[in-house]
Design a protein around this motif. Structure first.
Motif, PDB file in Angstrom:
ATOM      1  N   ILE A  38      43.565  52.605  51.930  1.00 10.16           N
ATOM      2  CA  ILE A  38      44.949  52.203  51.725  1.00 10.16           C
ATOM      3  C   ILE A  38      44.909  50.514  51.900  1.00 10.16           C
ATOM      4  O   ILE A  38      44.393  50.158  52.820  1.00 10.16           O
ATOM      5  N   MET A  39      45.194  49.834  50.690  1.00  6.98           N
ATOM      6  CA  MET A  39      45.345  48.526  50.751  1.00  6.98           C
ATOM      7  C   MET A  39      46.912  47.937  51.224  1.00  6.98           C
ATOM      8  O   MET A  39      47.716  48.570  50.859  1.00  6.98           O
ATOM      9  N   GLY A  40      46.748  47.082  52.198  1.00  9.08           N
ATOM     10  CA  GLY A  40      48.171  46.664  52.880  1.00  9.08           C
ATOM     11  C   GLY A  40      49.065  46.266  51.668  1.00  9.08           C
ATOM     12  O   GLY A  40      48.805  45.485  50.854  1.00  9.08           O
ATOM     13  N   PRO A  41      50.346  46.635  51.557  1.00 11.42           N
ATOM     14  CA  PRO A  41      51.313  46.299  50.658  1.00 11.42           C
ATOM     15  C   PRO A  41      51.542  44.935  50.572  1.00 11.42           C
ATOM     16  O   PRO A  41      51.727  44.415  51.693  1.00 11.42           O
ATOM     17  N   LYS A  42      51.842  44.320  49.560  1.00  8.06           N
ATOM     18  CA  LYS A  42      52.102  42.732  49.472  1.00  8.06           C
ATOM     19  C   LYS A  42      53.472  42.657  50.022  1.00  8.06           C
ATOM     20  O   LYS A  42      54.326  43.409  49.752  1.00  8.06           O
ATOM     21  N   GLY A  43      53.638  41.573  50.695  1.00 11.48           N
ATOM     22  CA  GLY A  43      55.026  41.125  51.413  1.00 11.48           C
ATOM     23  C   GLY A  43      55.250  41.652  52.754  1.00 11.48           C
ATOM     24  O   GLY A  43      56.157  41.662  53.260  1.00 11.48           O
ATOM     25  N   SER A  44      54.308  42.549  53.167  1.00  9.23           N
ATOM     26  CA  SER A  44      54.381  43.417  54.496  1.00  9.23           C
ATOM     27  C   SER A  44      53.436  42.707  55.265  1.00  9.23           C
ATOM     28  O   SER A  44      52.582  41.705  54.782  1.00  9.23           O
ATOM     29  N   PRO A  45      53.538  42.764  56.572  1.00 15.31           N
ATOM     30  CA  PRO A  45      52.557  42.212  57.614  1.00 15.31           C
ATOM     31  C   PRO A  45      51.032  42.706  57.576  1.00 15.31           C
ATOM     32  O   PRO A  45      50.408  42.303  58.105  1.00 15.31           O
ATOM     33  N   PHE A  46      51.044  43.804  56.717  1.00 17.29           N
ATOM     34  CA  PHE A  46      49.682  44.618  56.256  1.00 17.29           C
ATOM     35  C   PHE A  46      48.981  44.012  55.250  1.00 17.29           C
ATOM     36  O   PHE A  46      47.727  44.519  55.097  1.00 17.29           O
ATOM     37  N   GLU A  47      49.590  43.172  54.658  1.00 17.08           N
ATOM     38  CA  GLU A  47      48.930  42.444  53.260  1.00 17.08           C
ATOM     39  C   GLU A  47      47.547  41.864  53.806  1.00 17.08           C
ATOM     40  O   GLU A  47      47.372  41.362  54.695  1.00 17.08           O
ATOM     41  N   ASP A  48      46.777  42.098  52.593  1.00  8.65           N
ATOM     42  CA  ASP A  48      45.377  41.852  52.915  1.00  8.65           C
ATOM     43  C   ASP A  48      44.517  42.610  53.675  1.00  8.65           C
ATOM     44  O   ASP A  48      43.383  42.617  53.829  1.00  8.65           O
ATOM     45  N   GLY A  49      44.953  43.749  54.272  1.00 10.45           N
ATOM     46  CA  GLY A  49      44.110  44.375  54.967  1.00 10.45           C
ATOM     47  C   GLY A  49      44.040  45.534  54.185  1.00 10.45           C
ATOM     48  O   GLY A  49      44.537  46.204  53.321  1.00 10.45           O
ATOM     49  N   ILE A  50      42.739  46.242  54.506  1.00 13.09           N
ATOM     50  CA  ILE A  50      42.022  47.325  54.032  1.00 13.09           C
ATOM     51  C   ILE A  50      42.072  48.386  55.278  1.00 13.09           C
ATOM     52  O   ILE A  50      41.319  48.219  56.118  1.00 13.09           O
ATOM     53  N   PHE A  51      42.795  49.535  55.147  1.00  8.52           N
ATOM     54  CA  PHE A  51      42.741  50.582  56.006  1.00  8.52           C
ATOM     55  C   PHE A  51      42.069  51.600  55.852  1.00  8.52           C
ATOM     56  O   PHE A  51      42.222  52.280  54.614  1.00  8.52           O
ATOM     57  N   ASP A  52      41.272  52.256  56.685  1.00  3.95           N
ATOM     58  CA  ASP A  52      40.556  53.472  56.383  1.00  3.95           C
ATOM     59  C   ASP A  52      41.295  54.792  56.997  1.00  3.95           C
ATOM     60  O   ASP A  52      41.859  54.572  58.245  1.00  3.95           O
ATOM     61  N   LEU A  53      41.568  55.891  56.319  1.00  4.29           N
ATOM     62  CA  LEU A  53      42.167  57.023  57.052  1.00  4.29           C
ATOM     63  C   LEU A  53      41.307  58.283  56.833  1.00  4.29           C
ATOM     64  O   LEU A  53      40.533  58.321  55.795  1.00  4.29           O
ATOM     65  N   ALA A  54      41.217  59.163  57.891  1.00  4.24           N
ATOM     66  CA  ALA A  54      40.742  60.433  58.055  1.00  4.24           C
ATOM     67  C   ALA A  54      41.601  61.326  57.321  1.00  4.24           C
ATOM     68  O   ALA A  54      42.800  61.357  57.698  1.00  4.24           O
ATOM     69  N   ILE A  55      40.903  62.517  56.510  1.00  2.00           N
ATOM     70  CA  ILE A  55      41.939  63.446  56.123  1.00  2.00           C
ATOM     71  C   ILE A  55      41.288  64.596  56.416  1.00  2.00           C
ATOM     72  O   ILE A  55      40.005  64.816  55.856  1.00  2.00           O
ATOM     73  N   ASP A  56      41.730  65.552  56.964  1.00  2.48           N
ATOM     74  CA  ASP A  56      41.266  66.965  57.200  1.00  2.48           C
ATOM     75  C   ASP A  56      42.168  67.947  56.726  1.00  2.48           C
ATOM     76  O   ASP A  56      43.384  68.043  56.955  1.00  2.48           O
ATOM     77  N   PHE A  57      41.742  68.696  55.636  1.00  2.37           N
ATOM     78  CA  PHE A  57      42.416  69.688  55.203  1.00  2.37           C
ATOM     79  C   PHE A  57      42.537  71.339  55.712  1.00  2.37           C
ATOM     80  O   PHE A  57      41.299  71.437  56.175  1.00  2.37           O
ATOM     81  N   PRO A  58      43.510  71.848  56.010  1.00  2.00           N
ATOM     82  CA  PRO A  58      43.340  73.281  56.635  1.00  2.00           C
ATOM     83  C   PRO A  58      42.839  74.111  55.731  1.00  2.00           C
ATOM     84  O   PRO A  58      43.154  73.999  54.375  1.00  2.00           O
ATOM     85  N   GLY A  59      42.360  75.251  56.171  1.00  2.00           N
ATOM     86  CA  GLY A  59      41.660  76.343  55.299  1.00  2.00           C
ATOM     87  C   GLY A  59      42.787  77.187  54.394  1.00  2.00           C
ATOM     88  O   GLY A  59      42.502  77.556  53.296  1.00  2.00           O
ATOM     89  N   ASP A  60      44.234  76.980  54.901  1.00  2.00           N
ATOM     90  CA  ASP A  60      45.166  77.536  53.974  1.00  2.00           C
ATOM     91  C   ASP A  60      45.998  76.465  53.305  1.00  2.00           C
ATOM     92  O   ASP A  60      47.191  76.686  52.752  1.00  2.00           O
TER      93      ASP A  60
END
Length: 149
Positions: A38-60
């Motif tokens: 996710i790229m940090g949204p413009k105008g937010s304190p997270f602007e210019d940031g690139i954030f990595d996330l882990a996604i684990d899907f359940p079997g169901d």
């Protein structure tokens, strides 16, 4: 449709038409374990940031929500030190009608609009309530320390 078929379709949809500021894909050949960026949204304190996330899907999946957490440290009242996200659609408000693409867009929206009524980080929430400028400066500093590449 099996969980694997649903995950495959959702990842293909993201590859064909990525949601704004987001991307996602499997870790190796295991579609039940993915990574998102996710790229940090413009105008937010997270602007210019690139954030990595882990996604684990359940079997169901899609009858249960995926577990999504930030791997990149982030200073946000609704995201704890382990990267867990307090977002109702990842819990009791989950619906099989939601897709990974929609969830990622909602996480970006949470970055823009934190929810002080449901914090995971009380210190950040108190800072936000008492001095929003200070909260934004701290979030911006963390963004530059951990998320600007």
């Amino acid at each position: 449709m099996s969980a694997l078929q649903r995950i495959t379709k959702e990842l293909e949809d993201i590859a064909d038409d990525p949601p704004g500021q987001c991307s996602a894909g499997p870790v190796g050949n295991d579609l039940f374990h993915c990574r998102a960026t996710i790229m940090g949204p413009k105008g937010s304190p997270f602007e210019d940031g690139i954030f990595d996330l882990a996604i684990d899907f359940p079997g169901d999946y899609p009858f249960q929500p995926p577990r999504i957490r930030f791997l990149t440290p982030i200073y946000h009242m609704n995201i704890d030190a382990d990267g867990e996200i307090c977002l109702d659609i990842l819990g009791n408000e989950w619906s099989p009608g939601l897709s990974l693409s929609k969830v990622l867009v909602m996480i970006v929206a949470l970055l823009n609009d934190p929810n002080p009524d449901d914090p995971l980080r009380w210190d950040a929430c108190e800072e936000f309530r008492n001095d929003e400028d200070s909260y934004n400066k701290t979030a911006r500093r963390w963004t530059y320390m951990y998320a600007v590449r």
